[in-house]
Design an enzyme around this catalytic site. Sequence first.
Site, PDB file in Angstrom:
ATOM      1  N   ARG A 190       8.280   4.764  -4.462  1.00  0.00           N
ATOM      2  CA  ARG A 190       8.254   3.763  -3.372  1.00  0.00           C
ATOM      3  C   ARG A 190       7.078   2.691  -3.691  1.00  0.00           C
ATOM      4  O   ARG A 190       7.586   1.323  -3.573  1.00  0.00           O
ATOM      5  CB  ARG A 190       8.291   4.255  -2.097  1.00  0.00           C
ATOM      6  N   LYS A 232       6.574  -1.793   1.856  1.00  0.00           N
ATOM      7  CA  LYS A 232       5.356  -1.333   2.506  1.00  0.00           C
ATOM      8  C   LYS A 232       4.163  -2.179   2.239  1.00  0.00           C
ATOM      9  O   LYS A 232       3.416  -2.018   1.409  1.00  0.00           O
ATOM     10  CB  LYS A 232       5.048   0.204   2.029  1.00  0.00           C
ATOM     11  N   GLU A 269      11.802   2.003  14.480  1.00  0.00           N
ATOM     12  CA  GLU A 269      10.699   3.125  13.894  1.00  0.00           C
ATOM     13  C   GLU A 269       9.578   3.153  14.748  1.00  0.00           C
ATOM     14  O   GLU A 269       9.544   2.173  15.855  1.00  0.00           O
ATOM     15  CB  GLU A 269      10.514   3.118  12.491  1.00  0.00           C
ATOM     16  N   TYR A 310       0.742  -1.222   0.052  1.00  0.00           N
ATOM     17  CA  TYR A 310      -0.094  -0.047  -0.008  1.00  0.00           C
ATOM     18  C   TYR A 310       0.715   1.142  -0.024  1.00  0.00           C
ATOM     19  O   TYR A 310       2.094   1.349   0.185  1.00  0.00           O
ATOM     20  CB  TYR A 310      -0.910   0.008   1.150  1.00  0.00           C
TER      21      TYR A 310
END
Length: 285
Positions: free
Chosen positions: A52, A148, A180, A33
Amino acid sequence: MARIFYVNGDWLPESEAKVSVLDRGFLMADAIYEVTCVLDGKLVEYANHAARLQRSARELGLRIPLDEAGLLAVHREITARNQLDQGMIYLQLTRGVADRDFAYPPEETPPTLVLFTQAKNVLENHAAEVGISVALLPDLRWGRRDIKTIQLLYPSMAKMEAKSRGADDAWLVEDGHVTEACAASAHIVSAEGALVTRDLSHALLPGITRASVLELAAARGIRIEERAFTPDEAKSAREAFITSATNFVVPVTRIDGVQIGDGRPGDLTRDLRKLYIDTRRAAAV
């Protein structure tokens, strides 16, 4: 106004927007996504998000059914159809519909492409004014966090655990170092004034906002250190903050109950948030 969704070339009201129960995104989380922010009805950092998306698709061998121009046109069309002035566009791409099997279906299987919008006043963010608190939790996600994917169960679990501890979010820790946040990049400002953020690898997502903020900071003469940092280093930092496409730059004022700096959003964090919004808003398409 009911939202209009894009589903495999069709524009549908939310009540009619559906995918098959045999879609591999549903069965196997075999999907990626992207999230693009919208300001003033325009797309923020769209080219970088599209790039990306292409990288994530290549890493998993997924086929994007639209070319570059077509993908941009769909983003603009869904913004217009939903009269979106501020908010986000979510894009999800799966390997498509196939009977349940761990092996991938044939390459000619049509992929599933869905886009939808969420309206949100992204400019007025109370957290950006007062800061957020984070809890430190173990990073138990899969090893390819640079892709992702829609595998978001553990980040959701970490978010809920952080909330149960009275925090707003979690910073994830692996091998003694912060990777993160649940859905954002983590940064600290050292006592010497250097901006420290984890170097890119399979351990974390290459954040679009992260890259832009580092670029803006470097242009201002801020020393950048792309390296791993420990929880103790974070707790003793002058400032701390997160970056993401939907929140831009948000200060972190407490980590595991420990006050960061004077407990208020730091000057550099505030400056970078304003600079990011001003520059990326002006360049939006």
